[in-house]
Design an enzyme around this catalytic site. Sequence first.
Site, short mmCIF file in Angstrom:
data_model
loop_
_atom_site.label_atom_id
_atom_site.label_comp_id
_atom_site.label_asym_id
_atom_site.label_seq_id
_atom_site.Cartn_x
_atom_site.Cartn_y
_atom_site.Cartn_z
CB CYS A 40 -0.91 0.01 1.22
SG CYS A 40 -2.09 1.40 1.23
CG ASP A 42 -0.75 4.06 5.28
OD1 ASP A 42 0.13 4.62 5.97
OD2 ASP A 42 -1.94 3.99 5.64
NE ARG A 44 -0.77 5.09 8.70
CZ ARG A 44 -2.06 4.94 9.01
NH1 ARG A 44 -2.45 5.13 10.26
NH2 ARG A 44 -2.92 4.62 8.08
CG HIS A 96 -1.68 -1.19 5.85
ND1 HIS A 96 -2.20 -0.19 6.64
CD2 HIS A 96 -1.85 -0.77 4.57
CE1 HIS A 96 -2.65 0.78 5.87
NE2 HIS A 96 -2.46 0.45 4.60
CB CYS A 99 -5.79 -0.60 4.49
SG CYS A 99 -5.44 0.04 2.84
CO CO Z 1 -3.46 1.20 2.98
#
Ligand code: CO
Length: 204
Positions: A40, A42, A44, A96, A99
């Site tokens: 992803c 993302d 993080r 994750h 998400c």
């Molecule tokens: Co995500």
Amino acid sequence: MLDDLKARNRQWAAAKTAADPGFFRRLVGQQAPEYFWIGCSDSRVPANEIVGLDPGEMFVHRNVANLAPPQDANYLSVLQFAVDVIRVKHILVVGHYGCGGIAAAISGRRLGLVDHWLHPIREVHEANRAELDTLPEGRARLDRLCELNVMRQVRNVASDVFVQDAWGRGQTLFVHGWVYSLENGLVTDLNVTVDGPDRAAALP
Ligand code: CO
């Protein structure tokens, strides 16, 4: 602008060279990672950092909600390069928990273009409605949908013609499904690893 980032870049490069004077010279010579990460976007979930790998050790493709859509030219180009040219040994599809893409897909809210991108997640949601409805509403359902989405993307990767052809010519290639936890930094192996065309057909 961004002077702090430029300064940190210089510190980083200097530290790498101090620890290993040949580090960058070797990387210029070739790219030969064993791993291909599909994760992803993302912020993080930083691919290399999570698994402690240096530059040069992992090929990476990231998009919203770690999808492997069989019509996406970007993903397909990266996949083909990873399989045919770099000849990675392991493809890791890594979702994750928590998400935002997964939550947005089934929120019912209209967000724009990303609604189309997230369409495959709504299909996974529909296909697994019976199981998901047995879980408490909210977090538990979303976490399970994150896992089911990873399994579905593992199936997409494993059934792709580039991957099928690689197995057909005897190339060693594993496709794995993992989920990462933002809360403790740990990955969980969903144990859906596929190592050939026969196993691919058995995925959910
Ligand atoms: Co995500």
